[in-house]
Scaffold this motif. Structure first.
Motif, short mmCIF file in Angstrom:
data_model
loop_
_atom_site.label_atom_id
_atom_site.label_comp_id
_atom_site.label_asym_id
_atom_site.label_seq_id
_atom_site.Cartn_x
_atom_site.Cartn_y
_atom_site.Cartn_z
N UNK A 220 -15.45 0.65 5.92
CA UNK A 220 -14.69 0.41 4.85
C UNK A 220 -15.20 0.84 3.44
N UNK A 221 -14.61 1.75 3.02
CA UNK A 221 -15.05 2.43 1.61
C UNK A 221 -14.14 2.15 0.37
N UNK A 222 -14.62 2.28 -0.76
CA UNK A 222 -14.06 1.97 -1.95
C UNK A 222 -12.65 2.27 -2.19
N UNK A 223 -12.33 3.61 -1.61
CA UNK A 223 -10.86 4.20 -1.58
C UNK A 223 -9.84 3.28 -0.93
N UNK A 224 -10.54 3.06 0.42
CA UNK A 224 -9.74 2.20 1.22
C UNK A 224 -9.29 1.09 0.71
N UNK A 225 -10.26 0.49 0.05
CA UNK A 225 -10.11 -1.10 -0.76
C UNK A 225 -9.16 -0.76 -1.81
N UNK A 226 -9.18 0.33 -2.64
CA UNK A 226 -8.27 0.68 -3.57
C UNK A 226 -6.73 0.66 -3.17
N UNK A 227 -6.68 1.37 -2.16
CA UNK A 227 -5.52 1.71 -1.48
C UNK A 227 -4.50 0.36 -1.10
N UNK A 228 -5.53 -0.52 -0.19
CA UNK A 228 -5.25 -1.82 0.18
C UNK A 228 -4.50 -2.82 -0.90
N UNK A 229 -5.42 -2.65 -2.08
CA UNK A 229 -5.00 -3.48 -3.28
C UNK A 229 -3.55 -3.22 -3.59
N UNK A 230 -3.55 -1.89 -3.86
CA UNK A 230 -2.25 -1.31 -4.30
C UNK A 230 -0.92 -1.75 -3.14
N UNK A 231 -1.22 -1.51 -1.77
CA UNK A 231 -0.35 -1.82 -1.04
C UNK A 231 0.23 -3.18 -1.01
N UNK A 232 -0.77 -4.34 -1.08
CA UNK A 232 -0.56 -5.58 -1.12
C UNK A 232 0.37 -6.22 -2.08
N UNK A 233 0.22 -5.46 -3.35
CA UNK A 233 0.98 -5.85 -4.59
C UNK A 233 0.90 -7.13 -4.84
#
Length: 294
Positions: A152-165
């Motif tokens: 799991x990388x930083x970009x994956x975490x960034x996208x997950x945070x955005x999708x969770x809203x």
């Protein structure tokens, strides 16, 4: 009772699994794949089939509706570990983008299955983002822990945070150590398995101090896995209800520590489907809806 998808300790109502027959296919497929996938030895197909059937029967005996992945997907042995392909929240399922290249086709197969079951998909990690479900665990209904490691990388975490809203109040990023290197199966849930809202099973020797302190600061009691039982998946336990766990056989010291804390432990035999692929009951399942006592 309240129902939610944002829990790793509530009573499971519905869960996804993939049978050993569907994932391993046959002895020939196992022979072609096991070494390249970094298994220590080839799983025995006949025994794996028996273990898988007994594992699913155990889940059903605990009152869980079990959805089984289709058998017609040409994926690898690792596809038996369905948790890694998806993350769930109250808006639906977020599909992962696998950190292990050989598993790259699994999220698409999960999407097709979810469409058949009419389960909503609310997003997907894409592009350079990488995340696997074994690196993600709910600490409470509004707090999600996500490991930053080789899968799991930083970009994956960034996208997950955005999708969770607004589904979450806090996302805790947990940096993982190098340990055995990029080829090893090392996820957040290799060192942290929630048991109840105030109890967790952990392997502190590999746990980042800030995350351990954060758990203790929330009033979560930590039960330590016996060090000699780490490699037999002592820390990979599935909470099917508060203080009710499913775990692989062969971890008697850890089981005794759990039972001393008032936890009910259901064991299954998983040498072929779990130990050889380094994937315990959390890895073998993708829980969906859970019920919580108010």
């Amino acid at each position: 009772m309240k129902t939610t998808w944002q829990s790793d300790t509530g009573k499971i109502e519905r869960i996804i699994v993939k049978t050993a027959v569907a994932a391993f296919q046959n002895e020939q497929t196992i022979g072609q794949q096991w070494a390249a996938l970094n298994y220590p030895s080839a799983p025995d197909f006949t025994i794996a089939k028996r273990e898988s059937e007994a594992f699913i029967a155990l889940l059903q005996s605990l009152g869980i509706e079990v959805l089984t992945m289709p058998a017609n997907e040409p994926l690898t042995l690792d596809s038996i570990y369905v948790r890694d392909t998806a993350i769930v929240c109250d808006n639906g399922v977020i599909l992962c983008n696998m950190g292990k290249p050989a598993r790259g086709d699994e999220p698409a197969a999960m999407r097709r299955a979810l469409e058949q079951w009419n389960i909503p998909v609310c997003g997907a990690i894409c592009g350079a983002g990488r995340i696997e479900g074994g690196d993600v665990a709910w600490v409470d209904e509004r707090t999600l822990a996500v490991a930053r490691g080789y899968r799991t990388n930083d970009e994956g975490i960034r996208q997950l945070r955005a999708l969770l809203g607004d589904c979450i109040d806090e996302l805790i990023v947990v940096p993982l150590p190098h340990f055995r290197g990029p080829s090893d199966v090392f996820h957040l849930m290799s060192i942290f398995s929630p048991v109840d809202k105030d109890l967790a099973l952990v392997f502190s020797k590999l746990m980042p101090i800030p995350f351990r302190e954060a758990l203790l600061g929330r009033g979560i009691e930590l039960i330590e896995v016996a060090e000699e039982e780490y490699d037999t998946l002592g820390c990979n336990a599935l909470a099917v209800a508060p203080r009710v766990l499913v775990m692989s056989e062969g971890n008697p010291k850890t089981k005794a520590r759990l039972e001393a804390a008032g936890v009910t432990v259901h064991e299954y035999r998983g040498n072929e489907i779990s130990v050889k692929g380094e994937g315990g009951p959390t890895c073998l399942t993708r829980p969906l809806r859970r019920s919580l006592s108010r």
